[in-house]
Design an enzyme around this catalytic site. Structure first.
Site, PDB file in Angstrom:
ATOM      1  N   HIS A  17       0.776  -1.164   0.026  1.00 50.75           N
ATOM      2  CA  HIS A  17      -0.051   0.037  -0.025  1.00 50.75           C
ATOM      3  C   HIS A  17       0.723   1.145  -0.069  1.00 50.75           C
ATOM      4  CE1 HIS A  17       0.779   0.519   4.335  1.00 50.75           C
ATOM      5  NE2 HIS A  17       0.337  -0.653   4.452  1.00 50.75           N
ATOM      6  N   HIS A  20       4.146   1.495   2.422  1.00 52.99           N
ATOM      7  CA  HIS A  20       5.408   0.829   1.753  1.00 52.99           C
ATOM      8  C   HIS A  20       5.928   1.829   0.842  1.00 52.99           C
ATOM      9  CE1 HIS A  20       2.753  -2.589   3.088  1.00 52.99           C
ATOM     10  NE2 HIS A  20       3.570  -2.568   3.789  1.00 52.99           N
ATOM     11  N   CYS A 125       4.377 -10.780  19.993  1.00 52.46           N
ATOM     12  CA  CYS A 125       3.301 -10.523  19.184  1.00 52.46           C
ATOM     13  C   CYS A 125       3.580 -11.026  17.648  1.00 52.46           C
ATOM     14  CB  CYS A 125       3.119  -8.883  18.877  1.00 52.46           C
ATOM     15  SG  CYS A 125       2.065  -8.390  17.464  1.00 52.46           S
ATOM     16  N   CYS A 128       3.950  -8.437  14.656  1.00 50.64           N
ATOM     17  CA  CYS A 128       5.397  -7.691  14.718  1.00 50.64           C
ATOM     18  C   CYS A 128       6.444  -8.610  14.522  1.00 50.64           C
ATOM     19  CB  CYS A 128       5.609  -6.931  16.070  1.00 50.64           C
ATOM     20  SG  CYS A 128       4.280  -5.577  16.669  1.00 50.64           S
ATOM     21  N   CYS A 143      -0.897  -6.217  22.065  1.00 54.34           N
ATOM     22  CA  CYS A 143       0.103  -5.624  21.500  1.00 54.34           C
ATOM     23  C   CYS A 143      -0.229  -3.933  21.203  1.00 54.34           C
ATOM     24  CB  CYS A 143       0.405  -6.014  20.004  1.00 54.34           C
ATOM     25  SG  CYS A 143       1.521  -4.987  18.889  1.00 54.34           S
ATOM     26  N   HIS A 146      -0.777  -3.404  17.123  1.00 57.48           N
ATOM     27  CA  HIS A 146      -1.681  -4.265  16.266  1.00 57.48           C
ATOM     28  C   HIS A 146      -2.831  -4.396  17.235  1.00 57.48           C
ATOM     29  CE1 HIS A 146       2.034  -5.315  13.985  1.00 57.48           C
ATOM     30  NE2 HIS A 146       1.071  -5.243  13.297  1.00 57.48           N
ATOM     31  N   LYS A 295      -2.887   5.425  11.274  1.00 56.64           N
ATOM     32  CA  LYS A 295      -1.748   5.003  10.505  1.00 56.64           C
ATOM     33  C   LYS A 295      -2.407   4.057   9.234  1.00 56.64           C
ATOM     34  CE  LYS A 295       2.120   1.630  10.282  1.00 56.64           C
ATOM     35  NZ  LYS A 295       2.667   0.478  10.677  1.00 56.64           N
ATOM     36  N   LYS A 298      -2.978  -2.118   6.321  1.00 58.19           N
ATOM     37  CA  LYS A 298      -3.630  -3.171   6.050  1.00 58.19           C
ATOM     38  C   LYS A 298      -4.716  -3.726   6.975  1.00 58.19           C
ATOM     39  CE  LYS A 298      -4.978  -6.627   3.079  1.00 58.19           C
ATOM     40  NZ  LYS A 298      -5.826  -6.828   2.065  1.00 58.19           N
TER      41      LYS A 298
END
Ligand code: MSP
Length: 500
Positions: A17, A20, A125, A128, A143, A146, A295, A298
């Site tokens: 996305h 990146h 996690c 991660c 986490c 996440h 942020k 995905k």
């Protein structure tokens, strides 16, 4: 001089996305700028294909991790060309050359006495792929990145003796205040080290998908150690028959997002020291691209597809927008409406119009030849330190500030057009000399900013420099007055056409 720049390698658990693409574009701006300055550049990006993040995503899709990597790595790679990214190599951690080099280096770390067998007991996690320390655990053992429950791990692993690097790392940060930038991120890393480093698992027992540990057939390397090493392994096989390690290592700049500071600012230098390598010169930590205040990621589902943005606005517009809208180093919000506005007001109206006006006035009033007369020194005053200033900012990875100072000059040139009103000068034969000076100065200013913008707007700059009769893009051409008059120029089509 050599310049080696890297991006993180991206997990192949989903399609790329814009988040990146962001780091990759930043690295590309630096690589292109340094090439123009005559540096011998190596620019690396690629994909991270091992570990739980990939294993779990593959399971969800009913694929093997290798199948998922083979499906998604090409999607990351396929984004590079449309984004106009000029990387020299694309590494996949499933490359056999990478795997054998990881084994060789980590065997050395083992043989150097930094590895021992122990029991890991703690929180982990799987998204991660991170063993969380006490200070990194969110409410109810979740986490904090996440927002998923952490798993309790209990396994016998080989450990990397990170704690024995406490003092060398403290010294590294004390002696090299610029090792991690911006400062606030260096402080974060120092605070983590300051809490006291604990040894960390180097291998995993309950995972099959990874690089096998040469001295223990039941374990694979913990994904982060395998992944971090990509930055050095790539140099050993990127150019067949050549080993580029001594040419390009240590890296000049490693760009990362702020989510992976601990790995890059703490584990990575310790691992390099343990393996007998130098640590990178600089690590630059950028912020997050946010969408609707969160942020872009995905898992939150708020991602922009870079392929779509390129189709709608062009790669140059996307590259420009990323650094103009969000100050590189900080978090910042982006939105489709924001794209629209910057495209029209800045790219089309300010830069595109400046270019088309300048070239068409030279065509109309001087038969398409830049008058061979002296330059306007008043305008020159606003340009004289521009190339040095931009170089200095890019040396510090200040990509937004560098773009700002270039853009100030684009605006200065537009004001110059208004001040001089060439269309009025053209009506008065006695002012022919003034018109000559104005047109030549505009052509010089336009070329100077365009050479500097080429790192951000490569396609537009190529077109415009060709229209200005320029074949090179070397940094010397960023100087106002670098070229004599007398060059034939041609008109350009609209550089940033109106969109429906
Ligand atoms: N595979 C690891 C990195 C290993 S490097 C040895 C990883 N991969 S990732 O696919 O999750 O990508 C992380 C990187 O992508 C971030 O560090 C950052 O560079 C970039 N970004 C992903 N989402 C982003 C935003 N929303 N905003 C800015 N950058 C983002 O972690």
């Amino acid at each position: 001089m050599t310049f080696y720049v890297t991006t993180p390698i991206f997990y192949v658990n989903a399609a790329p996305h814009l988040g990146h693409a962001y780091t990759t574009i930043a690295a590309d701006v630096m690589a292109r700028h340094m090439r123009a300055r005559g540096e011998d550049v190596f620019f690396l990006t690629g994909t991270d294909e091992h570990g739980e993040p990939v294993v779990q995503a593959a399971e969800r899709e009913g694929l093997t991790p290798r199948e998922l990597g083979d499906r998604n790595a090409p999607r990351f790679k396929a984004l590079l060309e449309p984004l106009l990214v000029s990387n020299d190599f694309f590494i996949r951690t499933s490359d056999p050359e990478h795997e054998s080099k990881v084994q060789e280096i980590l065997q050395r770390v083992h043989d150097n006495g930094h590895v021992y067998k122990g029991l890991y007991e703690g929180w982990y996690c799987p998204r991660c792929a991170d063993f969380k320390t006490e200070s990194e655990i969110g409410p109810d053992n979740t986490c904090p990145i996440h927002h998923i429950p952490l798993t309790r791990e209990h396994e016998e692993n080989w450990f990397f003796a990170l704690s024995s690097f406490q003092e060398p790392l403290e010294r590294l940060f004390a002696e090299r205040p610029d090792f991690v930038r911006p400062q606030v991120r260096a402080n974060e890393a120092k605070a983590f080290i300051g809490q006291g480093l604990r040894d960390v698992s180097l291998t995993r027992a309950n995972l099959k998908w990874g690089v096998p540990v040469p001295w223990d057939a039941d374990q694979v390397f913990y994904v982060w150690f395998d992944a971090l090493l990509n930055y050095v392994t790539a140099l050993s096989y990127a150019r067949p028959g050549e080993d580029l390690t001594s040419t390009f290592w240590p890296a000049s700049y490693q760009l990362i997002g702020k989510d992976i500071i601990k790995f890059h600012a703490v584990y990575w230098p310790a691992l390099l020291i343990a393996a007998g390598y130098e640590v990178p010169e600089r690590l630059f930590v950028h912020g997050y691209l946010l969408m609707q205040g969160e942020k872009m990621s995905k898992s939150l589902g708020n991602v922009l597809d870079p392929f779509q943005v390129i189709e709608q606005f062009s790669a140059d517009a996307l590259r420009f927008y990323c650094f103009r809208e969000v100050s590189f180093g900080q978090d910042g919000s982006i939105s489709p409406a924001g794209f629209e506005t910057r495209y029209e007001t800045e790219l089309a109206n300010e830069y595109g119009n400046l270019a088309s006006r300048t070239l068409s006035m030279i065509a109309r009033y001087r038969d398409g030849v830049v008058p061979d007369v002296a330059l306007d020194e008043t305008l020159g005053h606003d340009f004289f330190d521009l190339p040095d200033r931009v170089a200095e900012l890019i040396d510090g990875a200040e990509l937004t500030q560098a773009l700002d100072v270039i853009w100030e000059r684009v605006r200065r040139l537009n004001r110059y057009v208004e001040e001089r009103a060439p269309w009025q000068l053209a009506r008065d034969e006695r002012r022919a000399g003034d018109l000559d000076v104005t047109l030549r100065s505009l052509a010089e200013g336009l070329r100077a900013v365009t050479v500097l913008l080429a790192a951000y707007l490569p396609a537009t700059a190529e077109k415009l420099l060709a229209a200005l009769g320029e074949r090179g893009t070397g940094y010397a051409l960023a100087r106002y007055g670098a070229r004599d008059g007398g060059t034939a120029v041609t008109k350009v089509d609209q550089l940033f056409p109106k969109r429906d």
